[in-house]
Each structure stands twice: as structure tokens, then as C-alpha cells.
Design an enzyme around this catalytic site. Sequence first.
Site, short mmCIF file in Angstrom:
data_model
loop_
_atom_site.label_atom_id
_atom_site.label_comp_id
_atom_site.label_asym_id
_atom_site.label_seq_id
_atom_site.Cartn_x
_atom_site.Cartn_y
_atom_site.Cartn_z
N GLY A 25 10.76 -5.66 -8.29
CA GLY A 25 11.54 -4.50 -7.85
C GLY A 25 12.13 -3.71 -8.99
N LYS A 72 16.91 11.11 -20.18
CA LYS A 72 18.15 10.62 -20.82
C LYS A 72 18.25 11.16 -22.25
CE LYS A 72 17.82 6.47 -17.99
NZ LYS A 72 17.25 5.12 -17.88
N THR A 132 21.58 1.57 -4.21
CA THR A 132 22.06 0.59 -5.21
C THR A 132 23.37 1.05 -5.84
OG1 THR A 132 19.75 0.09 -5.68
CG2 THR A 132 21.36 -0.66 -7.30
P1 NAP Z 1 18.58 4.48 -4.08
O1 NAP Z 1 18.90 3.04 -4.02
O2 NAP Z 1 17.20 4.92 -3.78
O3 NAP Z 1 19.59 5.24 -3.12
C1 NAP Z 1 19.49 6.61 -2.86
C2 NAP Z 1 20.46 6.93 -1.75
O4 NAP Z 1 20.43 8.33 -1.53
C3 NAP Z 1 20.10 6.25 -0.42
O5 NAP Z 1 21.26 5.75 0.18
C4 NAP Z 1 19.51 7.39 0.42
O6 NAP Z 1 19.77 7.25 1.80
C5 NAP Z 1 20.30 8.57 -0.13
N1 NAP Z 1 19.59 9.82 0.05
C6 NAP Z 1 18.39 10.17 -0.41
N2 NAP Z 1 18.07 11.42 -0.01
C7 NAP Z 1 19.12 11.84 0.75
C8 NAP Z 1 19.39 13.01 1.48
N3 NAP Z 1 18.50 14.00 1.52
N4 NAP Z 1 20.55 13.11 2.14
C9 NAP Z 1 21.44 12.11 2.11
N5 NAP Z 1 21.23 10.96 1.44
C10 NAP Z 1 20.08 10.83 0.77
O7 NAP Z 1 18.92 5.08 -5.52
P2 NAP Z 1 19.90 4.48 -6.63
O8 NAP Z 1 19.16 3.48 -7.42
O9 NAP Z 1 21.20 4.12 -6.02
O10 NAP Z 1 20.07 5.75 -7.60
C11 NAP Z 1 20.93 6.81 -7.28
C12 NAP Z 1 21.05 7.72 -8.50
O11 NAP Z 1 21.55 6.96 -9.62
C13 NAP Z 1 19.73 8.33 -8.98
O12 NAP Z 1 19.96 9.60 -9.52
C14 NAP Z 1 19.30 7.38 -10.11
O13 NAP Z 1 18.45 7.97 -11.05
C15 NAP Z 1 20.65 7.07 -10.72
N6 NAP Z 1 20.69 5.82 -11.48
C16 NAP Z 1 20.33 4.66 -10.89
C17 NAP Z 1 20.41 3.48 -11.62
C18 NAP Z 1 20.06 2.17 -11.00
O14 NAP Z 1 20.16 1.14 -11.68
N7 NAP Z 1 19.66 2.11 -9.73
C19 NAP Z 1 20.85 3.52 -12.96
C20 NAP Z 1 21.24 4.73 -13.52
C21 NAP Z 1 21.16 5.89 -12.77
P3 NAP Z 1 19.17 6.03 2.68
O15 NAP Z 1 19.76 4.79 2.09
O16 NAP Z 1 19.65 6.27 4.04
O17 NAP Z 1 17.69 6.11 2.51
N1 HSE Z 2 14.45 2.87 -14.16
C1 HSE Z 2 15.49 2.84 -15.13
C2 HSE Z 2 15.22 1.74 -16.14
C3 HSE Z 2 16.85 2.60 -14.53
O1 HSE Z 2 14.31 0.93 -15.97
O2 HSE Z 2 15.92 1.69 -17.15
C4 HSE Z 2 17.47 3.85 -14.04
O3 HSE Z 2 17.86 4.66 -15.10
#
Ligand code: NAP
Ligand code: HSE
Length: 429
Positions: free
Chosen positions: A190, A208, A15
Amino acid sequence: MGQSPLRLGIAGLGTVGVGVIRMLRKNAQLIEARTGRQVTISAVSARSKGKDRGVPLDSYAWEDDPVALATRDDVDVFVELMGGSDGPAKAATEAAIKAGKDVVTANKAMLAVNGHALAGLAETAGQVIRYEAAVAGGIPVVKALTEGLAGNEITRVLGVMNGTCNYILTRMETAGLPYDTVFKEADDLGYLEADPNLDVGGIDAGHKLAILASVAFGTQVDFDSVTLEGIGSVTIDDITAAKDMGYRIKLLGVAQMTGRGLEQRMTPCLVPYNSPLGQLEGGTNMVILEGEHSGQIVLRGAGAGEGPTASAVLSDILDLARGLRLATFGQPANTLVAAKSAASDTPAPHYIRIHLQDKPGALAKTAAILGEAGVSINRMRQYGHDEPTAQVLIVTHKTSGSTIESVREQLSKSSVTDGTPVILRIEEI
Ligand code: NAP
Ligand code: HSE
């Protein structure tokens, strides 16, 4: 001649990673105009090379191994968007720093658990770690603390830092649905993390809060000392009763430095219904920063999602492109103190919901338990009699957490109460 481009290596194409690539492509001109240089992507990494991610990746080199990506010669900034407190995220971050790269990450788990060691490593190597997206997604709260409020002593940091929990609690109220039904709804939409306990158990929000406490109070990040309680035990009865008394229930994070040490808690609390926190609906986040001279600053916005999180990652990248380099937690890592952790004992009003035997003297006995513990009743309401018990709501004057725990014990044992009382702290804002 303009400056050389700032070259990124992005690990994690989920994402957030895809959002960052989209935003970099769309706003390339704007970024160059604002920083005076191009920001380019040299290489990317994820687990599955073949996955269609909805953005063109052909012009970037591919690395299967994030550590190899982080140490490439054509990478100036390692952008870690994989997640996880340890494992590949930590290994690649350490490798990047040792190879002379700056790091931008959205990974609150890694910083809450390993932040102090990583900050020390970065500073020794002369590198910078930036993490605006790790706390409250699109809300620029790290910047607010490290820059806008840098001259203030911060007295308290509080807020709603998990959108999923806020969605569940507000949906329970508006639809009158029980926790389990709304949890399932959130899952179907989701909203929940792969491990839902990170959200509903308060762990994600606790990460956080621990990061913000470190920046606010100049302390070594200490997630283990955060008092954590999730929202799983919040019932629709409490949401309704709290509303009737003029409050809303929120999963609220509070960090404050007291004479006893640093209090950090992420627990369900009541907040006044008409306060900014009480009015916060759905998946939105709100962080309130209180500075001795600034007064109260209220920041509200999207705490998650592709656009808001990518926006925060980009702000860190732009700072590095501009040459803005700050210590990880706002001051050199070797000056961050290991704060004594204090129990959450700052006096506050509390909400008590009990079922009393509907017989003479039951209320008097309850009042006596409170009176003997030194707890003063502010307001009280008794509801329709579901024989053989009647529901009673009490709002106390300020009392400490330890006193209220002894009251809870006494009420639970009392012959006039039915079941365990629900007692929640009321946070004054
Ligand atoms: P995500 O959608 O699950 O994506 C994770 C990505 O990391 C995927 O592309 C995955 O590869 C890759 N990955 C996982 N393990 C790996 C490895 N061993 N080697 C190489 N690539 C690897 O997660 P996300 O939501 O983008 O979140 C990413 C970070 O941002 C996390 O730390 C999360 O806490 C933080 N964050 C997210 C949000 C949010 O709204 N989503 C908000 C604030 C902070 P594949 O795609 O090939 O599986
Ligand atoms: N799972 C978190 C939330 C988003 O619901 O706020 C990532 O920090």
C-alpha cells in the site's frame, strides 16, 4: 478572558484528515496551553458520508460540497486534505480565501501547479496559506527555510523527497531483487499512490522540489521546468556496480541558482555511500539545505504516513492560532521573480557503465571518445568477461551534462560497445 477558539473546516477524511482529527482530539489541552486558545472543528467533508473512518465525527457538521464547507460562517481556517492539483481542492481553496479564511493544506500538486496564483490571491485578500505537510511529510522543512534560515542566501537545496522510491531502491539493494518485483511488493504494502507514476515517475517528488525552490530562491514556483526522470530504468546491476564504486543510487532532487538561471532536477543520481543521503534507508526522507552562512543543514524523518503528516498540518494550525502569519513562499507574491530556467549543466562527476567488445583496442577507443570530448577519467574498473563483452565502469572527473550527453551518443554508436551505456550524475555532497 481567553481568546476565542480557532474554528476549522476539514475537507478530506483519508489518511491525513483522520490523522489530524485524532491528533487534535488527543492533544487538545497541549494545543490550548501552547497557543492560549482552543482549536475546534466546526465541520468536515469527504466524498462518502457513511464511511466508517475510525474516529467519531458526530459532533461536527457535515458538508458534501467542500466549497460550501470552505465558506461556512463558523470556519476560520479551511484545512484542505483532499489532494489533486485542480478540481475540488483548488475550487474550495479559492472560495475559502475569497470568503476571508486562512488555508492549511498538505497538497503539493496544487501548490506546485497553482501555487503562485493562489499566493497572490491570498495576499490580496489578506489571508494566509500554510503547507508544511506538502513537502517531506513530518519534516519541518518549509519552516526551516522561511524562519530558521530566513537571513541566509540559500545556495542549494537537495534531498530524497519520495519515501516510496527510496524504499524500492534500498529494497532492491538489500534483497538483490529486480525493480519489477520490488515495485509489486511496494504496491502490495500500500505504499504507492493511486497513480503509481506520481511516485516512481518522480512527479510527486518534483512537486515538492518546485515548492522548496520557490521558497529558497524567491522565485515563482515553476514545476514545468523541473527535469524529471523516474526510477523505472534503474537496474539491480547499476545498484550493485554503484555500490562497488562507493556510491548508492537515489532519486535525488536538486535545486540551485546558477549564473545561467534556476536548475531544478529530480533524477536518479549517485551519492557517496557513506554520506547522510547514502545512508538513508527505506521510506525515510532527507532534505539538505545549504545557506551561505548557516552551512549545511540536514533534516531527516518520515515523509509520509498518518502521524508525521498530521504533525506537520498541526504545526501550521498552531501557527495560525498563535497569530503567526507569513507570506506563502516566504516573501510577498508580487516580489517572487519568474526565474529563467537553466538546463542541469552544473559540472559534476558522472558514472558510466558500458559493455565493451572483449577485443584489442576496445578500451583505447572508449578512452579516446571520452578524451576527445574533454572528459577526464577519474577511476575505472573492468569486470569478469561475459563473452563476448566485458562490463566496464568509469567514474569521470567533473564534466557538464551537455558534454556527457555527447559522450553517451558517441559511445552508443561506437562499434566496440554493446547496447546503450548507462550514465548517471554523481552529486557531490
Ligand atoms: P486519501 O487517503 O486518498 O484521502 C483523500 C480524502 O479526500 C478522502 O477522505 C476523500 O473522500 C476526500 N475527497 C476526495 N475528493 C473529494 C471531493 N471531491 N469532495 C470531498 N472530499 C473528497 O489521501 P491522503 O493520503 O489523506 O492525502 C491527502 C492530501 O495530503 C493529498 O494532497 C496528499 O498529497 C497529501 N499528503 C499525503 C501524505 C500521506 O502520507 N498520505 C503525505 C503528505 C502529503 P472519501 O474518503 O469519502 O473517498
Ligand atoms: N507518496 C509519497 C511518498 C508520500 O512516497 O513519499 C506523499 O507525499
